[in-house]
Design a protein around this motif. Sequence first.
Motif, short mmCIF file in Angstrom:
data_model
loop_
_atom_site.label_atom_id
_atom_site.label_comp_id
_atom_site.label_asym_id
_atom_site.label_seq_id
_atom_site.Cartn_x
_atom_site.Cartn_y
_atom_site.Cartn_z
N ASP A 23 41.54 40.33 34.45
CA ASP A 23 40.29 39.57 34.38
C ASP A 23 40.11 38.59 35.53
O ASP A 23 38.97 38.25 35.89
CB ASP A 23 40.21 38.80 33.06
CG ASP A 23 39.94 39.72 31.88
OD1 ASP A 23 40.09 40.94 32.03
OD2 ASP A 23 39.57 39.21 30.80
N THR A 24 41.19 38.11 36.11
CA THR A 24 41.08 37.05 37.12
C THR A 24 41.66 37.43 38.48
O THR A 24 41.46 36.70 39.45
CB THR A 24 41.77 35.76 36.64
OG1 THR A 24 43.20 35.98 36.58
CG2 THR A 24 41.27 35.34 35.26
N GLY A 25 42.42 38.53 38.54
CA GLY A 25 43.05 38.89 39.80
C GLY A 25 44.32 38.10 40.08
O GLY A 25 44.85 38.15 41.20
N LEU A 26 44.83 37.37 39.08
CA LEU A 26 46.06 36.60 39.26
C LEU A 26 47.21 37.53 39.63
O LEU A 26 47.36 38.61 39.06
CB LEU A 26 46.39 35.86 37.97
CG LEU A 26 47.67 35.02 37.99
CD1 LEU A 26 47.50 33.80 38.88
CD2 LEU A 26 48.05 34.59 36.57
N THR A 37 49.72 38.51 29.89
CA THR A 37 49.70 38.41 31.35
C THR A 37 48.87 39.54 31.96
O THR A 37 48.10 39.33 32.90
CB THR A 37 51.13 38.47 31.90
OG1 THR A 37 51.87 37.36 31.38
CG2 THR A 37 51.15 38.42 33.42
N GLU A 38 48.99 40.73 31.41
CA GLU A 38 48.24 41.87 31.92
C GLU A 38 46.74 41.62 31.86
O GLU A 38 46.00 41.94 32.80
CB GLU A 38 48.60 43.13 31.14
CG GLU A 38 47.91 44.38 31.65
CD GLU A 38 48.29 45.62 30.85
OE1 GLU A 38 47.88 46.73 31.26
OE2 GLU A 38 49.02 45.49 29.85
N LEU A 55 42.29 28.07 36.89
CA LEU A 55 42.59 29.37 36.28
C LEU A 55 41.82 29.51 34.97
O LEU A 55 41.63 28.53 34.24
CB LEU A 55 44.10 29.48 35.99
CG LEU A 55 44.57 30.80 35.36
CD1 LEU A 55 44.48 31.94 36.38
CD2 LEU A 55 46.01 30.67 34.84
N LYS A 56 41.40 30.70 34.69
CA LYS A 56 40.69 30.97 33.43
C LYS A 56 41.53 30.48 32.25
O LYS A 56 42.73 30.76 32.18
CB LYS A 56 40.43 32.47 33.29
CG LYS A 56 39.44 32.83 32.19
CD LYS A 56 38.03 32.47 32.61
CE LYS A 56 36.99 32.98 31.59
NZ LYS A 56 35.63 32.58 32.01
N ALA A 84 50.62 32.69 41.79
CA ALA A 84 51.43 31.82 40.93
C ALA A 84 52.41 31.00 41.76
O ALA A 84 52.61 29.80 41.51
CB ALA A 84 52.17 32.66 39.89
N MET A 85 53.04 31.63 42.76
CA MET A 85 53.96 30.91 43.63
C MET A 85 53.23 29.86 44.46
O MET A 85 53.73 28.76 44.68
CB MET A 85 54.69 31.88 44.54
CG MET A 85 55.72 32.75 43.84
SD MET A 85 57.11 31.80 43.20
CE MET A 85 57.89 31.28 44.73
#
Length: 359
Positions: A87-90, A81-82, A130-131, A95-96
């Motif tokens: 890498d994507t700014g997620l 997750t980190e 999403l990536k 997510a919500m």
Amino acid sequence: MAITSVAHNRPVEASEPLCRHLLLQLASRLDLGLWAKLSGDEVGRPRAQAVRDANRRGRNADFFLFSPAYIGSVATTYCKTEKMELDTGLDPATAMAVSGAAFSSNMGANSIKALTATLALLNVRTGYWLKNPKALSQPGKRLTSNRWYLLNEITGRLTENSEDVYLTDGGHIENLGIYELLRRRCKVIVAVDAEADPAMRFPSFLALQRYARIDLGVRIWMPWDKIRSRTITNMGDGGSAESPTIEEAGPHAAIGRIEYDGGQEGWLLYIKSSLSGDENDYVRDYGRRYTAFPHETTGDQFFSEEQFEAYRALGFHIAIRLLRGQDRMQVYGTERLLTINAENPAVKAVREALMDGVL
């Protein structure tokens, strides 16, 4: 949308009752059916995602996991997750928001193939690209370019082997968020089902039972017939002007048995948006005037103040009375309705997990 939580699997020494503060804290989280407790690496929320193998089975989607430690699915593999965040700014807010992508040109098992292109061209595209976790966990992996993502949405060509994967509301395949918890063989699962279900047929739960049996070899035995009959009796004009007696209060919830392979068992506390006739005056009045309550269509995205308060108050009523032991619930293995304080093995397991989960 239904977000699910699981309590820790370790046993807890719980000799004292739940105190009022913890009851109120937990009830407020359950208030609108949106309690999401991330417990270590154990909890995720499945999202819909097109996968070729799933398409051949008529699902047109797969289960996708967000958790504190890993993100991904069996089809895409998993990445940390980190790393995905860096890498994507997620972030959790994104997510919500993805979980609210209820209407899209591609909606997994709910897709309308004849309208896919039309909806995409009309920009009805609430999904999220999403990536692909494969791209992050397997840097040398050759994946299909996704520069023509709009064309892919128009044609419905969505696969797990592209540079990015298309995510939508988890309800497009499994609306309760329980599937991934079953995959982890959790001992106690708590789920709040607040979907629009005016006929009280429990469609999301029945779909979960089917997926769990086919994919995981897991069986779920849930006694929910009294929740259904009581709610149908009290919906609309059938709502009684008189509150039921204490002995008749509930049920809004049930405890079902999870049967994993190998003889392991678990328990599912299932809380349903329902009516028992002992709700407060303005909730019952709203229900008499709007006969679909508490299962009005989710197509209505603009609740009035009165409407929002009716649902909030109902959620609080269900949670606080259940956790205080004032309402009874159905429990697998017995015909009697029991409170959360009962000395029944299933109830005791759930009670101890809840105490462990909020401390």
